[in-house]
Design a protein around this motif. Sequence first.
Motif, PDB file in Angstrom:
ATOM      1  N   LYS A  84       1.104  -1.343   0.074  1.00 43.10           N
ATOM      2  CA  LYS A  84       0.139  -0.086   0.017  1.00 43.10           C
ATOM      3  C   LYS A  84       0.833   1.146  -0.054  1.00 43.10           C
ATOM      4  O   LYS A  84       1.779   1.352   0.643  1.00 43.10           O
ATOM      5  N   PRO A  85       0.519   2.187  -0.690  1.00 40.36           N
ATOM      6  CA  PRO A  85       1.318   3.509  -0.644  1.00 40.36           C
ATOM      7  C   PRO A  85       0.878   4.403   0.516  1.00 40.36           C
ATOM      8  O   PRO A  85      -0.234   4.472   0.689  1.00 40.36           O
ATOM      9  N   VAL A  86       2.008   4.854   1.083  1.00 40.64           N
ATOM     10  CA  VAL A  86       1.590   5.433   2.278  1.00 40.64           C
ATOM     11  C   VAL A  86       2.488   6.979   2.637  1.00 40.64           C
ATOM     12  O   VAL A  86       3.587   6.736   2.026  1.00 40.64           O
ATOM     13  N   VAL A  87       1.852   7.826   3.185  1.00 39.92           N
ATOM     14  CA  VAL A  87       2.643   8.997   3.455  1.00 39.92           C
ATOM     15  C   VAL A  87       2.709   9.137   4.871  1.00 39.92           C
ATOM     16  O   VAL A  87       1.448   9.136   5.481  1.00 39.92           O
ATOM     17  N   SER A  88       3.649   9.470   5.604  1.00 39.20           N
ATOM     18  CA  SER A  88       3.805   9.737   7.009  1.00 39.20           C
ATOM     19  C   SER A  88       4.401  11.173   7.227  1.00 39.20           C
ATOM     20  O   SER A  88       5.259  11.528   6.622  1.00 39.20           O
ATOM     21  N   VAL A 102      -2.140   6.247  -0.314  1.00 31.62           N
ATOM     22  CA  VAL A 102      -2.061   7.650  -1.095  1.00 31.62           C
ATOM     23  C   VAL A 102      -0.705   7.701  -1.906  1.00 31.62           C
ATOM     24  O   VAL A 102       0.429   7.203  -1.516  1.00 31.62           O
ATOM     25  N   VAL A 103      -0.997   7.925  -3.247  1.00 30.55           N
ATOM     26  CA  VAL A 103       0.469   8.078  -4.125  1.00 30.55           C
ATOM     27  C   VAL A 103       0.985   9.322  -4.065  1.00 30.55           C
ATOM     28  O   VAL A 103       0.355  10.397  -4.004  1.00 30.55           O
ATOM     29  N   SER A 104       2.160   9.201  -3.350  1.00 34.31           N
ATOM     30  CA  SER A 104       2.743  10.578  -2.923  1.00 34.31           C
ATOM     31  C   SER A 104       3.273  11.565  -3.921  1.00 34.31           C
ATOM     32  O   SER A 104       3.757  11.138  -4.972  1.00 34.31           O
ATOM     33  N   SER A 105       3.344  12.774  -3.606  1.00 34.70           N
ATOM     34  CA  SER A 105       3.790  13.862  -4.416  1.00 34.70           C
ATOM     35  C   SER A 105       4.850  14.509  -3.714  1.00 34.70           C
ATOM     36  O   SER A 105       5.267  15.528  -4.128  1.00 34.70           O
ATOM     37  N   VAL A 106       5.248  14.106  -2.807  1.00 36.37           N
ATOM     38  CA  VAL A 106       6.053  14.617  -1.526  1.00 36.37           C
ATOM     39  C   VAL A 106       7.369  13.651  -1.387  1.00 36.37           C
ATOM     40  O   VAL A 106       7.240  12.440  -1.630  1.00 36.37           O
ATOM     41  N   THR A 107       8.542  14.201  -1.071  1.00 32.49           N
ATOM     42  CA  THR A 107       9.611  13.180  -0.911  1.00 32.49           C
ATOM     43  C   THR A 107       9.790  13.538   0.635  1.00 32.49           C
ATOM     44  O   THR A 107       9.633  14.282   1.509  1.00 32.49           O
ATOM     45  N   PRO A 108      10.503  12.308   1.504  1.00 30.99           N
ATOM     46  CA  PRO A 108      10.912  12.503   2.791  1.00 30.99           C
ATOM     47  C   PRO A 108      11.544  13.518   3.089  1.00 30.99           C
ATOM     48  O   PRO A 108      12.640  13.571   2.174  1.00 30.99           O
ATOM     49  N   GLY A 109      11.651  14.468   4.058  1.00 27.51           N
ATOM     50  CA  GLY A 109      12.372  15.445   4.263  1.00 27.51           C
ATOM     51  C   GLY A 109      11.625  16.911   3.889  1.00 27.51           C
ATOM     52  O   GLY A 109      12.259  17.840   4.428  1.00 27.51           O
ATOM     53  N   SER A 110      10.658  16.706   2.909  1.00 28.98           N
ATOM     54  CA  SER A 110       9.867  17.841   2.585  1.00 28.98           C
ATOM     55  C   SER A 110       9.070  18.434   3.692  1.00 28.98           C
ATOM     56  O   SER A 110       8.468  17.784   4.558  1.00 28.98           O
ATOM     57  N   ARG A 111       9.182  19.728   3.867  1.00 30.73           N
ATOM     58  CA  ARG A 111       8.197  20.615   4.670  1.00 30.73           C
ATOM     59  C   ARG A 111       7.122  20.747   4.004  1.00 30.73           C
ATOM     60  O   ARG A 111       6.865  21.126   2.980  1.00 30.73           O
ATOM     61  N   VAL A 112       5.939  20.614   4.948  1.00 31.20           N
ATOM     62  CA  VAL A 112       4.534  20.847   4.382  1.00 31.20           C
ATOM     63  C   VAL A 112       3.760  21.734   5.410  1.00 31.20           C
ATOM     64  O   VAL A 112       4.219  21.802   6.502  1.00 31.20           O
ATOM     65  N   ARG A 113       2.600  22.502   4.805  1.00 31.30           N
ATOM     66  CA  ARG A 113       1.991  23.247   5.686  1.00 31.30           C
ATOM     67  C   ARG A 113       0.596  22.428   5.890  1.00 31.30           C
ATOM     68  O   ARG A 113       0.407  22.040   4.788  1.00 31.30           O
ATOM     69  N   GLY A 114       0.051  22.840   6.730  1.00 29.93           N
ATOM     70  CA  GLY A 114      -1.418  22.311   6.721  1.00 29.93           C
ATOM     71  C   GLY A 114      -2.260  22.648   5.593  1.00 29.93           C
ATOM     72  O   GLY A 114      -2.253  23.801   5.061  1.00 29.93           O
ATOM     73  N   GLY A 115      -2.782  21.694   4.727  1.00 29.93           N
ATOM     74  CA  GLY A 115      -3.477  21.941   3.535  1.00 29.93           C
ATOM     75  C   GLY A 115      -2.737  21.772   2.349  1.00 29.93           C
ATOM     76  O   GLY A 115      -3.474  21.689   1.423  1.00 29.93           O
ATOM     77  N   VAL A 117      -1.115  19.859  -0.599  1.00 27.19           N
ATOM     78  CA  VAL A 117      -1.190  18.572  -1.310  1.00 27.19           C
ATOM     79  C   VAL A 117       0.108  17.522  -1.249  1.00 27.19           C
ATOM     80  O   VAL A 117       1.066  17.979  -1.367  1.00 27.19           O
ATOM     81  N   ILE A 118      -0.145  16.401  -0.620  1.00 27.29           N
ATOM     82  CA  ILE A 118       0.814  15.410  -0.328  1.00 27.29           C
ATOM     83  C   ILE A 118       0.603  14.171  -1.369  1.00 27.29           C
ATOM     84  O   ILE A 118       1.806  13.134  -1.424  1.00 27.29           O
ATOM     85  N   GLY A 119      -0.443  14.157  -1.922  1.00 28.72           N
ATOM     86  CA  GLY A 119      -0.587  13.167  -3.125  1.00 28.72           C
ATOM     87  C   GLY A 119      -2.013  12.920  -3.389  1.00 28.72           C
ATOM     88  O   GLY A 119      -2.777  13.751  -3.190  1.00 28.72           O
ATOM     89  N   THR A 120      -2.134  11.693  -4.062  1.00 23.30           N
ATOM     90  CA  THR A 120      -3.547  11.544  -4.689  1.00 23.30           C
ATOM     91  C   THR A 120      -4.079  10.088  -3.894  1.00 23.30           C
ATOM     92  O   THR A 120      -3.200   9.247  -3.726  1.00 23.30           O
ATOM     93  N   LEU A 121      -5.633  10.088  -3.695  1.00 23.98           N
ATOM     94  CA  LEU A 121      -5.938   8.924  -2.966  1.00 23.98           C
ATOM     95  C   LEU A 121      -5.934   7.931  -4.151  1.00 23.98           C
ATOM     96  O   LEU A 121      -6.338   8.112  -5.232  1.00 23.98           O
ATOM     97  N   ALA A 122      -5.718   6.659  -3.624  1.00 21.26           N
ATOM     98  CA  ALA A 122      -5.658   5.581  -4.589  1.00 21.26           C
ATOM     99  C   ALA A 122      -6.702   4.442  -4.209  1.00 21.26           C
ATOM    100  O   ALA A 122      -7.333   4.841  -3.148  1.00 21.26           O
ATOM    101  N   SER A 123      -7.360   3.693  -4.907  1.00 27.20           N
ATOM    102  CA  SER A 123      -8.425   2.830  -4.422  1.00 27.20           C
ATOM    103  C   SER A 123      -7.660   1.491  -3.867  1.00 27.20           C
ATOM    104  O   SER A 123      -6.535   1.416  -3.887  1.00 27.20           O
ATOM    105  N   GLY A 124      -8.553   0.791  -3.367  1.00 20.85           N
ATOM    106  CA  GLY A 124      -8.159  -0.565  -2.720  1.00 20.85           C
ATOM    107  C   GLY A 124      -7.947  -0.741  -0.996  1.00 20.85           C
ATOM    108  O   GLY A 124      -7.232  -1.540  -0.742  1.00 20.85           O
ATOM    109  N   HIS A 125      -8.105   0.135  -0.272  1.00 14.87           N
ATOM    110  CA  HIS A 125      -8.193   0.057   1.001  1.00 14.87           C
ATOM    111  C   HIS A 125      -9.075  -0.687   1.544  1.00 14.87           C
ATOM    112  O   HIS A 125     -10.431  -0.785   1.284  1.00 14.87           O
TER     113      HIS A 125
END
Length: 163
Positions: A84-88, A102-115, A117-125
């Motif tokens: 499963k694709p995961v972002v933490s 979640v298919v990630s659009s970010v990489t480890p070490g990236s700083r993000v702000r609330g809101g 986009v970190i990726g797109t929802l995939a199906s299959g949960h």
Amino acid sequence: MRFVVARLFTVLTVAILFAPPSHAQATPFVWPLEPRPLVVRPFDPPEREWLPGHRGVDLAGREGQSVRAAGDGVVVFAGIVATKPVVSVDHPSGLRTTYEPVVSSVTPGSRVRGGDVIGTLASGHAGCVTPCLHWGVRRDRTYLDPLALMRTTPIRLKPLTPS
């Protein structure tokens, strides 16, 4: 009386676990899906950490929908866990939020702000008939109810008996 004491303990535990450390700046959390999603499966923690349970909430979404960081932080993982694709994301308050699938659009070490986009929802949960986001939060090894991040009303403790 036991119920009142147990409820008070739960409220205090949530307040303490979600309170940011004194050095952390309190920033509001946002829903990881827009518009505000329907909760299709609630948080249902196990009695013991090694037992089965639902350590997050499932939010209704659609395949390809943008998934947003719930709060400011640093991406600490973006990859595959058990197929499963995961972002933490680690937050300054000491919390870690997780998002899957979640298919990630970010990489480890990236700083993000609330809101952001970190990726797109995939199906299959597993357990969801339609695409849904499994959103989790924990402090250290303790899983917490992510919906508690969304509460806008401050917790006020009232006396058990009138004074």
